[in-house]
Write an enzyme that holds these catalytic residues in place. Structure first.
Site, mmCIF file in Angstrom:
data_model
loop_
_atom_site.group_PDB
_atom_site.id
_atom_site.type_symbol
_atom_site.label_atom_id
_atom_site.label_comp_id
_atom_site.label_asym_id
_atom_site.label_seq_id
_atom_site.Cartn_x
_atom_site.Cartn_y
_atom_site.Cartn_z
ATOM 1 N N ASP A 52 -3.730 -0.184 4.780
ATOM 2 C CA ASP A 52 -3.388 0.608 5.967
ATOM 3 C C ASP A 52 -4.310 1.819 6.074
ATOM 4 O O ASP A 52 -4.236 2.593 7.036
ATOM 5 C CB ASP A 52 -1.899 0.999 5.985
ATOM 6 C CG ASP A 52 -1.477 1.802 4.771
ATOM 7 O OD1 ASP A 52 -2.316 2.046 3.866
ATOM 8 O OD2 ASP A 52 -0.291 2.187 4.711
ATOM 9 N N SER A 53 -5.241 1.954 5.097
ATOM 10 C CA SER A 53 -6.315 2.948 5.220
ATOM 11 C C SER A 53 -7.192 2.624 6.430
ATOM 12 O O SER A 53 -8.019 3.449 6.835
ATOM 13 C CB SER A 53 -7.160 2.996 3.942
ATOM 14 O OG SER A 53 -7.540 1.697 3.542
ATOM 15 N N ASP A 91 -1.384 -4.772 3.583
ATOM 16 C CA ASP A 91 -0.411 -3.673 3.527
ATOM 17 C C ASP A 91 0.645 -3.815 4.615
ATOM 18 O O ASP A 91 0.319 -4.064 5.787
ATOM 19 C CB ASP A 91 -1.128 -2.330 3.754
ATOM 20 C CG ASP A 91 -1.456 -1.610 2.465
ATOM 21 O OD1 ASP A 91 -0.860 -1.952 1.418
ATOM 22 O OD2 ASP A 91 -2.308 -0.704 2.499
ATOM 23 N N LYS A 121 1.545 -5.885 0.364
ATOM 24 C CA LYS A 121 1.690 -4.721 -0.521
ATOM 25 C C LYS A 121 2.566 -3.702 0.192
ATOM 26 O O LYS A 121 2.463 -3.559 1.419
ATOM 27 C CB LYS A 121 0.322 -4.106 -0.856
ATOM 28 C CG LYS A 121 0.417 -2.795 -1.642
ATOM 29 C CD LYS A 121 -0.895 -2.394 -2.285
ATOM 30 C CE LYS A 121 -1.830 -1.579 -1.415
ATOM 31 N NZ LYS A 121 -1.262 -0.337 -0.869
ATOM 32 N N GLU A 123 4.634 0.358 -0.481
ATOM 33 C CA GLU A 123 4.674 1.569 -1.311
ATOM 34 C C GLU A 123 6.101 1.906 -1.728
ATOM 35 O O GLU A 123 7.028 1.787 -0.922
ATOM 36 C CB GLU A 123 4.077 2.748 -0.522
ATOM 37 C CG GLU A 123 2.615 2.549 -0.169
ATOM 38 C CD GLU A 123 2.012 3.720 0.609
ATOM 39 O OE1 GLU A 123 2.691 4.749 0.789
ATOM 40 O OE2 GLU A 123 0.841 3.583 1.025
ATOM 41 N N GLU A 190 -2.031 4.840 -7.864
ATOM 42 C CA GLU A 190 -3.010 5.698 -7.196
ATOM 43 C C GLU A 190 -2.894 7.142 -7.682
ATOM 44 O O GLU A 190 -1.809 7.729 -7.680
ATOM 45 C CB GLU A 190 -2.787 5.626 -5.671
ATOM 46 C CG GLU A 190 -3.771 6.493 -4.888
ATOM 47 C CD GLU A 190 -3.826 6.188 -3.398
ATOM 48 O OE1 GLU A 190 -3.197 5.206 -2.949
ATOM 49 O OE2 GLU A 190 -4.515 6.945 -2.682
HETATM 50 O O1 KIV Z 1 -4.634 1.380 2.135
HETATM 51 C C1 KIV Z 1 -5.386 1.380 1.139
HETATM 52 O O2 KIV Z 1 -6.617 1.335 1.237
HETATM 53 C C2 KIV Z 1 -4.765 1.432 -0.185
HETATM 54 C C3 KIV Z 1 -5.667 1.640 -1.362
HETATM 55 C C4 KIV Z 1 -6.096 3.047 -1.420
HETATM 56 C C5 KIV Z 1 -5.053 1.187 -2.612
HETATM 57 O O3 KIV Z 1 -3.581 1.338 -0.296
#
Ligand code: KIV
Length: 272
Positions: A52-53, A91, A121, A123, A190
């Site tokens: 989600d980055s 994510d 994934k 959190e 992280e």
């Molecule tokens: O969204 C992302 O890029 C991440 C990584 C920093 C692990 O969750």
């Protein structure tokens, strides 16, 4: 310790556990589009994270919070089309799994069905236990994410190292063990102290992938745009830049502008 690499056809969640057993470190990078995914996959990466980055590096938002499930599915389906070997982890975006386990499952199913990704994934630990269990019960592999969890940035107030204090470190270890017990296939840690990350990796049988978590874990992940040096304002200590594409691409654009203005492009061979 052997550094010999076994060749895998398509990396699966089982492969990753096998790699940990063989003491082979796991490589993971983010990708958000077809072309980048193809380059990264062909070069031999084990895991591609559609993070989600994308909210930051693709859309220019300050945080990961605004990206939507539809947008994540769009990025993930482009990435899946560009991969042959890597395991694709997608994510679950902020708001798609925290409020209700049934909604979490619906979100995960949409990702799997509409993008073709191989796992999701999310959190958090005990706070999202029911969502994790519900998704796992449907046969969808889940990667956990503890330590600095950017979707909770407004709770933390800063992007500094997490779990430096004993109480937070103990909760992190507890959550990591719980994620493994519930059936998660791997875990991202992280921005936590290296000694704590190693302690967690040593205690778990599932792989622990670190970002800013030292070398004692089972693998490493970076945001590809940071690692290629396409971003230049983000300079955390853990980041190693393998290229300086911000400068190289900027120079290429400047040369193109110069050539167009000088009517040096296109030349005789570059036209019909
Ligand atoms: O969204 C992302 O890029 C991440 C990584 C920093 C692990 O969750």
């Amino acid at each position: 310790m052997s550094t010999a690499k076994k060749q895998y056809k398509r990396v699966t969640v089982k492969t990753l556990v096998e790699m940990k057993g063989n003491h082979e470190k796991i490589s993971m990078l983010t990708a958000y589009d077809y072309t980048m995914a193809k380059i990264i996959d062909s070069a031999g990466i084990d895991v591609i994270l559609v993070g989600d980055s994308a909210s930051n590096v693709m859309a220019g938002h300050e945080t990961t919070l605004p990206i939507t499930l539809d947008q994540m599915i769009y990025h993930a389906s482009s990435v899946v089309r560009g991969t042959e070997r890597a395991l694709v982890v997608v994510d679950l975006p902020f708001g798609s799994y925290q409020s209700d386990p049934k909604e979490a499952l619906r979100s995960a199913i949409r990702i799997m069905k509409e993008s073709g990704g191989h796992s999701v994934k999310l959190e958090g630990g005990s706070e999202v236990k029911e969502s994790i269990k519900r998704i796992l019960n449907a046969g969808i592999p889940v990667m956990g994410h503890l330590g600095l969890t950017p979707q909770s940035i407004y709770k933390f107030g800063t992007y500094t190292v997490r779990a430096k204090e004993e109480e937070e470190a103990a909760k992190l270890v507890e959550d990591a063990l719980a994620l493994q017990r519930w059936g998660c296939f791997a875990l991202v840690l992280e921005k936590v102290p290296a000694a704590l990350a190693k302690k967690v990796a040593d205690q778990l049988t599932i792989p622990v992938i670190g970002i800013g978590a030292g070398a004692g874990v089972d693998g490493q992940v970076l945001v590809s745009h940071d690692m290629f040096g396409m971003t230049h304002e983000f300079n955390p200590r853990f980041l190693r830049r393998y290229l300086n594409l911000y400068e190289d691409m900027g120079n290429a654009v400047a040369n193109y502008v110069k050539d167009v203005k000088a009517v040096d492009f296109p030349n005789e061979e570059e036209q019909y």
